[in-house]
Design an enzyme around this catalytic site. Sequence first.
Site, PDB file in Angstrom:
ATOM      1  N   HIS A   1       5.061   8.912  12.889  1.00  0.00           N
ATOM      2  CA  HIS A   1       4.105   7.856  13.230  1.00  0.00           C
ATOM      3  C   HIS A   1       4.855   6.628  13.730  1.00  0.00           C
ATOM      4  O   HIS A   1       6.021   6.414  13.408  1.00  0.00           O
ATOM      5  CB  HIS A   1       3.168   7.513  12.082  1.00  0.00           C
ATOM      6  CG  HIS A   1       3.793   6.904  10.860  1.00  0.00           C
ATOM      7  ND1 HIS A   1       4.893   7.415  10.232  1.00  0.00           N
ATOM      8  CD2 HIS A   1       3.428   5.820  10.133  1.00  0.00           C
ATOM      9  CE1 HIS A   1       5.178   6.674   9.160  1.00  0.00           C
ATOM     10  NE2 HIS A   1       4.316   5.691   9.095  1.00  0.00           N
TER      11      HIS A   1
ATOM     12  N   HIS B   1       0.810  -1.218   0.000  1.00  0.00           N
ATOM     13  CA  HIS B   1       0.000   0.000   0.000  1.00  0.00           C
ATOM     14  C   HIS B   1       0.844   1.269   0.000  1.00  0.00           C
ATOM     15  O   HIS B   1       0.399   2.315  -0.474  1.00  0.00           O
ATOM     16  CB  HIS B   1      -0.940   0.010   1.214  1.00  0.00           C
ATOM     17  CG  HIS B   1      -0.242   0.139   2.540  1.00  0.00           C
ATOM     18  ND1 HIS B   1       0.242  -0.952   3.230  1.00  0.00           N
ATOM     19  CD2 HIS B   1       0.069   1.235   3.288  1.00  0.00           C
ATOM     20  CE1 HIS B   1       0.812  -0.532   4.354  1.00  0.00           C
ATOM     21  NE2 HIS B   1       0.718   0.782   4.417  1.00  0.00           N
TER      22      HIS B   1
END
Length: 319
Positions: free
Chosen positions: A179, A115
């Site tokens: 993140h 992805h």
Amino acid sequence: MSLALVCMSHSPLLDFAEPPKEVSAAVDDAFARARDFVSAFDPTLVVSFAPDHYNGFFYDLMPPFCIGYEAHAVGDYGTSAGPLDVPSTVAEQLAQHVIDHDVDVAISRRMEIDHGAVQPLEILFGGIDTVATIPVFVNGVARPFTRMRRIRHLGQAVGSFLAGLDERVLVIGSGGLSHDPPVPQWATATDQQRAMLLDGRHPTAAARDARQQRVIDTAREFAAGRAPIRDLNPEWDQHLLDVLVSGDLARLDTMTPEQMTVDAGNSAHEVRTWVAAFSALAAAGDYDVTSCFYRPIPELIAGFGVTTARPRTGPTGRD
């Protein structure tokens, strides 16, 4: 030759999380502006700098970067599966040029992407095979990490090659920003996790679903303030964006992997794709950032950014 750039965060949670409506609307608007930018530019070739999340690259052989002569998307998190339209001859020429410019890049004639590379193509073009695309893997999850100046040198070498093409080239950087999703780290992984990190290719549907569900569950806990992962760091993200906007990319050479992890999380290393992409654009000269969106989004476990840029002079659209 003309160049343009889109750098954007990706998230496997885009279709699984539920941020506040105004946040989702802002992200959708940023994507729409990027699509309009790309549509006006009308690229004939895409060079995509993207990481992997132990879906195509594993510790049995983990290069710092790799150029794909062919590529196949694995279809994780509901993204498209199947082959990319990779112009193999151009990819081979690119790899030789990069090596000739003192950057030792790996190559793959059977690259598998996830992805991280697929989402920008789907968002910008509606599919993974609508525009000829050369995928460039940049390691952003697996220690050891190369120094940031080497990422700049990679981007510069790619950009100098693109300058010699009679193409409209869109350079994409995909990943980040701050993140810390629940990706196993080799030093602390269980035996089962290490087996996956070593070679977890082609998992069963049940195994992939279980792995993905752990990320989805962690995102829900993180948004509720309960997940044991690092917080997002908007100040770190904004500083990075400010440097990229300034064009003084050598300032990023002082960033170290150790401090990046402490400040912005284990997966903040994905910003290497942005540095490579901006360095490729800078190889054509000074540039202007034409849009810059940023929002810390806990539901996506990401400091989420979308930027577009183009050279200060020269063509900006269809020839």
